[in-house]
Design a protein around this motif. Structure first.
Motif, PDB file in Angstrom:
ATOM      1  N   ILE A 188      -7.407  -0.088   0.155  1.00 59.68           N
ATOM      2  CA  ILE A 188      -6.237  -0.509  -0.622  1.00 59.68           C
ATOM      3  C   ILE A 188      -5.153   0.537  -0.384  1.00 59.68           C
ATOM      4  O   ILE A 188      -4.968   1.480  -1.167  1.00 59.68           O
ATOM      5  CB  ILE A 188      -6.580  -0.643  -2.125  1.00 59.68           C
ATOM      6  N   ASP A 189      -4.435   0.404   0.711  1.00 65.76           N
ATOM      7  CA  ASP A 189      -3.458   1.422   1.099  1.00 65.76           C
ATOM      8  C   ASP A 189      -2.047   1.010   0.699  1.00 65.76           C
ATOM      9  O   ASP A 189      -1.822  -0.048   0.093  1.00 65.76           O
ATOM     10  CB  ASP A 189      -3.552   1.715   2.598  1.00 65.76           C
ATOM     11  N   ALA A 190      -1.078   1.859   1.049  1.00 72.03           N
ATOM     12  CA  ALA A 190       0.310   1.621   0.648  1.00 72.03           C
ATOM     13  C   ALA A 190       0.856   0.337   1.261  1.00 72.03           C
ATOM     14  O   ALA A 190       1.641  -0.380   0.622  1.00 72.03           O
ATOM     15  CB  ALA A 190       1.168   2.824   1.042  1.00 72.03           C
ATOM     16  N   ASP A 191       0.472   0.028   2.490  1.00 69.82           N
ATOM     17  CA  ASP A 191       0.946  -1.201   3.131  1.00 69.82           C
ATOM     18  C   ASP A 191       0.470  -2.435   2.372  1.00 69.82           C
ATOM     19  O   ASP A 191       1.234  -3.394   2.174  1.00 69.82           O
ATOM     20  CB  ASP A 191       0.450  -1.268   4.579  1.00 69.82           C
ATOM     21  N   LEU A 192      -0.780  -2.410   1.953  1.00 72.07           N
ATOM     22  CA  LEU A 192      -1.313  -3.543   1.202  1.00 72.07           C
ATOM     23  C   LEU A 192      -0.590  -3.678  -0.136  1.00 72.07           C
ATOM     24  O   LEU A 192      -0.246  -4.792  -0.553  1.00 72.07           O
ATOM     25  CB  LEU A 192      -2.814  -3.351   0.969  1.00 72.07           C
ATOM     26  N   ILE A 193      -0.343  -2.580  -0.790  1.00 74.20           N
ATOM     27  CA  ILE A 193       0.328  -2.611  -2.092  1.00 74.20           C
ATOM     28  C   ILE A 193       1.768  -3.105  -1.950  1.00 74.20           C
ATOM     29  O   ILE A 193       2.260  -3.882  -2.776  1.00 74.20           O
ATOM     30  CB  ILE A 193       0.261  -1.220  -2.751  1.00 74.20           C
ATOM     31  N   ARG A 194       2.440  -2.700  -0.876  1.00 74.83           N
ATOM     32  CA  ARG A 194       3.812  -3.188  -0.649  1.00 74.83           C
ATOM     33  C   ARG A 194       3.838  -4.688  -0.384  1.00 74.83           C
ATOM     34  O   ARG A 194       4.827  -5.373  -0.697  1.00 74.83           O
ATOM     35  CB  ARG A 194       4.447  -2.446   0.525  1.00 74.83           C
ATOM     36  N   ALA A 195       2.750  -5.209   0.176  1.00 77.25           N
ATOM     37  CA  ALA A 195       2.695  -6.645   0.491  1.00 77.25           C
ATOM     38  C   ALA A 195       2.366  -7.501  -0.727  1.00 77.25           C
ATOM     39  O   ALA A 195       2.460  -8.727  -0.658  1.00 77.25           O
ATOM     40  CB  ALA A 195       1.653  -6.885   1.583  1.00 77.25           C
ATOM     41  N   ALA A 196       1.990  -6.870  -1.828  1.00 79.25           N
ATOM     42  CA  ALA A 196       1.572  -7.619  -3.015  1.00 79.25           C
ATOM     43  C   ALA A 196       2.740  -8.361  -3.638  1.00 79.25           C
ATOM     44  O   ALA A 196       3.888  -7.902  -3.612  1.00 79.25           O
ATOM     45  CB  ALA A 196       0.950  -6.671  -4.033  1.00 79.25           C
ATOM     46  N   GLY A 197       2.414  -9.506  -4.231  1.00 78.28           N
ATOM     47  CA  GLY A 197       3.431 -10.234  -4.971  1.00 78.28           C
ATOM     48  C   GLY A 197       3.743  -9.556  -6.291  1.00 78.28           C
ATOM     49  O   GLY A 197       2.984  -8.704  -6.770  1.00 78.28           O
ATOM     50  N   ASP A 198       4.860  -9.947  -6.898  1.00 76.85           N
ATOM     51  CA  ASP A 198       5.265  -9.327  -8.164  1.00 76.85           C
ATOM     52  C   ASP A 198       4.265  -9.583  -9.280  1.00 76.85           C
ATOM     53  O   ASP A 198       4.260  -8.886 -10.294  1.00 76.85           O
ATOM     54  CB  ASP A 198       6.643  -9.864  -8.584  1.00 76.85           C
ATOM     55  N   GLN A 199       3.423 -10.607  -9.103  1.00 74.41           N
ATOM     56  CA  GLN A 199       2.463 -10.957 -10.166  1.00 74.41           C
ATOM     57  C   GLN A 199       1.297  -9.979 -10.254  1.00 74.41           C
ATOM     58  O   GLN A 199       0.602  -9.927 -11.269  1.00 74.41           O
ATOM     59  CB  GLN A 199       1.943 -12.377  -9.950  1.00 74.41           C
ATOM     60  N   LEU A 200       1.042  -9.197  -9.188  1.00 70.15           N
ATOM     61  CA  LEU A 200      -0.119  -8.288  -9.206  1.00 70.15           C
ATOM     62  C   LEU A 200       0.120  -7.176 -10.210  1.00 70.15           C
ATOM     63  O   LEU A 200       0.972  -6.312 -10.009  1.00 70.15           O
ATOM     64  CB  LEU A 200      -0.380  -7.699  -7.821  1.00 70.15           C
ATOM     65  N   ARG A 201      -0.631  -7.183 -11.291  1.00 71.91           N
ATOM     66  CA  ARG A 201      -0.454  -6.199 -12.355  1.00 71.91           C
ATOM     67  C   ARG A 201      -1.511  -5.112 -12.342  1.00 71.91           C
ATOM     68  O   ARG A 201      -1.313  -4.049 -12.944  1.00 71.91           O
ATOM     69  CB  ARG A 201      -0.491  -6.888 -13.722  1.00 71.91           C
ATOM     70  N   MET A 202      -2.627  -5.377 -11.648  1.00 73.26           N
ATOM     71  CA  MET A 202      -3.761  -4.485 -11.855  1.00 73.26           C
ATOM     72  C   MET A 202      -4.704  -4.478 -10.654  1.00 73.26           C
ATOM     73  O   MET A 202      -4.956  -5.512 -10.035  1.00 73.26           O
ATOM     74  CB  MET A 202      -4.511  -4.953 -13.102  1.00 73.26           C
ATOM     75  N   GLY A 246     -15.392   5.972  -7.923  1.00 75.60           N
ATOM     76  CA  GLY A 246     -14.517   6.636  -6.959  1.00 75.60           C
ATOM     77  C   GLY A 246     -13.328   5.773  -6.593  1.00 75.60           C
ATOM     78  O   GLY A 246     -13.448   4.555  -6.450  1.00 75.60           O
ATOM     79  N   THR A 247     -12.170   6.396  -6.423  1.00 77.39           N
ATOM     80  CA  THR A 247     -10.959   5.646  -6.070  1.00 77.39           C
ATOM     81  C   THR A 247     -10.261   6.214  -4.841  1.00 77.39           C
ATOM     82  O   THR A 247      -9.080   5.975  -4.627  1.00 77.39           O
ATOM     83  CB  THR A 247      -9.967   5.641  -7.259  1.00 77.39           C
ATOM     84  N   GLU A 248     -11.019   6.938  -4.001  1.00 73.87           N
ATOM     85  CA  GLU A 248     -10.394   7.530  -2.822  1.00 73.87           C
ATOM     86  C   GLU A 248      -9.960   6.473  -1.805  1.00 73.87           C
ATOM     87  O   GLU A 248      -9.154   6.758  -0.911  1.00 73.87           O
ATOM     88  CB  GLU A 248     -11.318   8.552  -2.158  1.00 73.87           C
ATOM     89  N   HIS A 249     -10.482   5.243  -1.920  1.00 73.89           N
ATOM     90  CA  HIS A 249     -10.089   4.165  -1.019  1.00 73.89           C
ATOM     91  C   HIS A 249      -8.833   3.442  -1.490  1.00 73.89           C
ATOM     92  O   HIS A 249      -8.366   2.514  -0.821  1.00 73.89           O
ATOM     93  CB  HIS A 249     -11.233   3.149  -0.884  1.00 73.89           C
ATOM     94  N   ILE A 250      -8.288   3.864  -2.628  1.00 75.20           N
ATOM     95  CA  ILE A 250      -7.086   3.242  -3.197  1.00 75.20           C
ATOM     96  C   ILE A 250      -5.950   4.254  -3.184  1.00 75.20           C
ATOM     97  O   ILE A 250      -6.125   5.404  -3.597  1.00 75.20           O
ATOM     98  CB  ILE A 250      -7.340   2.779  -4.646  1.00 75.20           C
ATOM     99  N   ASP A 251      -4.785   3.838  -2.714  1.00 74.48           N
ATOM    100  CA  ASP A 251      -3.596   4.693  -2.791  1.00 74.48           C
ATOM    101  C   ASP A 251      -3.043   4.568  -4.215  1.00 74.48           C
ATOM    102  O   ASP A 251      -2.184   3.726  -4.493  1.00 74.48           O
ATOM    103  CB  ASP A 251      -2.556   4.274  -1.759  1.00 74.48           C
ATOM    104  N   VAL A 252      -3.569   5.393  -5.091  1.00 78.11           N
ATOM    105  CA  VAL A 252      -3.221   5.314  -6.510  1.00 78.11           C
ATOM    106  C   VAL A 252      -1.743   5.625  -6.719  1.00 78.11           C
ATOM    107  O   VAL A 252      -1.074   5.014  -7.562  1.00 78.11           O
ATOM    108  CB  VAL A 252      -4.108   6.275  -7.334  1.00 78.11           C
TER     109      VAL A 252
END
Length: 331
Positions: free
Chosen positions: A58-72, A79-85
């Motif tokens: 779950i990197d920054a590119d994936l997060i930028r591609a998310a729709g406005d509805q993604l809240r969570m 562990g959350t090292e696979h997520i760009d928190v």
């Protein structure tokens, strides 16, 4: 109120998916395989909540591609090292995890490996299979291992899991030593009769068994490197049920191959699902014990993880702060 659309990236235990299906507009993954990255990109365009696991990026590119509805992003795991928190936080997306529920099971597995490696349990079981059960019986010199009673156990990271391991190890007669950012509470230290080491190098050089229990962060990546492995005694054993990236895997392999340490046990690896062929060869030679990330693999643990995910989602969509929110690391 419309039910939030919750997308699962992996198949979860049946009781978890049943309960989620009752409460949410659930989009399950019918196959127990990680979603390809392209499928993740499609998922975040429609999901209100994404429920990933450690196998997802779950990197920054994936997060930028998310729709406005993604809240969570409600992670199924601690562990959350696979997520760009940090990227999620900038986008106003809440990240949660499932801490605490893995503690006892992971500590059980760690203690099992602490016993299994010096006592050669896996090797003994394999020997019987190879001989089809036909063996000469007890022998004074066959399958000799090493006693663990009275040995010094060095715990790197004395959080919930490290402390749970220490309690088990004390019952086995091990002497408890630990390195941490700060000493544990006086009551805990007295209960465990534990010795705190401010200097990790000093502790490593004096231990008979070393076990790792720190999170994977930029500061802890390859914290156990070739230099620190060289500090271990030749008779020492090394156990890692935490995160593979904390250890320089190539350096550990070299240490075992060259017999600079007595042996090792790993439940985690640098590159999953591709295990280093050199590790596999050492395992075939019974010089190292390998497990496929089984530390928290109990039905009870997985169901409790799902319950924590469910609670975090409910709380967010009820308009409150979730109990397990993960915030970006302070710089």
């Amino acid at each position: 109120m419309t039910k939030p659309r919750v997308v699962l990236t992996r198949k979860l235990p049946v009781p978890v998916e049943q309960r989620m299906g009752e409460l949410f507009d659930l989009v399950p993954n019918p196959d127990d395989q990680s979603l390809p990255q392209e499928a993740l990109f499609e998922a975040v365009k429609t999901a209100d909540v994404l429920v990933p696991t450690l196998t997802d990026r779950i990197d920054a590119d994936l997060i930028r591609a998310a729709g406005d509805q993604l809240r969570m992003i409600a992670n199924f795991g601690a562990g959350t090292e696979h997520i760009d928190v940090e990227a999620a936080n900038r986008a106003g997306i809440i990240v949660t995890n499932t801490p605490g529920v893995l503690t006892e099971d992971t500590a059980d597995m760690t203690m099992a490996l602490i016993v299994a490696v010096p006592r050669r349990l896996v090797e003994g079981s394999q020997a019987l299979l190879q001989m089809n059960g036909e063996w000469n019986g007890w022998s004074p010199n066959w399958m000799l291992g090493r006693r663990i009673f009275g040995k010094k156990l060095g715990i790197v990271g004395m959080g919930r899991i490290g402390t749970a391991v220490a309690r088990r190890a004390k019952a086995f007669g091990l002497s408890i030593h630990y390195h941490n950012r700060a000493p544990v509470a006086d009551q805990t230290q007295a209960e465990l009769n534990a010795t705190y080491w401010d200097d990790l190098d000093d502790m490593l050089a004096r231990m008979d068994i070393v076990t790792i229990h720190t999170p994977l962060t930029p500061e802890t990546r390859h914290m156990i490197d070739a230099r620190r492995l060289a500090l271990l005694k030749r008779e020492a054993y090394f156990v890692n049920v935490s995160r593979g990236g904390i250890v320089d895997e190539a350096a550990l392999i070299d240490a075992v191959e060259d017999r600079r340490i007595a042996g090792a046990a790993l439940d985690v690896f640098n590159k999953v699902p591709n295990v280093n062929p050199r590790l596999l060869e050492l395992c075939r030679q019974n010089r190292i014990t390998l497990l496929p990330h089984m530390g928290s693999a109990t039905l009870e643990s997985r169901i409790e993880m799902g319950e924590r995910v469910l609670i975090n989602i409910r709380v967010v969509f009820d308009g409150h702060r979730p109990p397990d929110r993960v915030l970006p690391a302070r710089r």
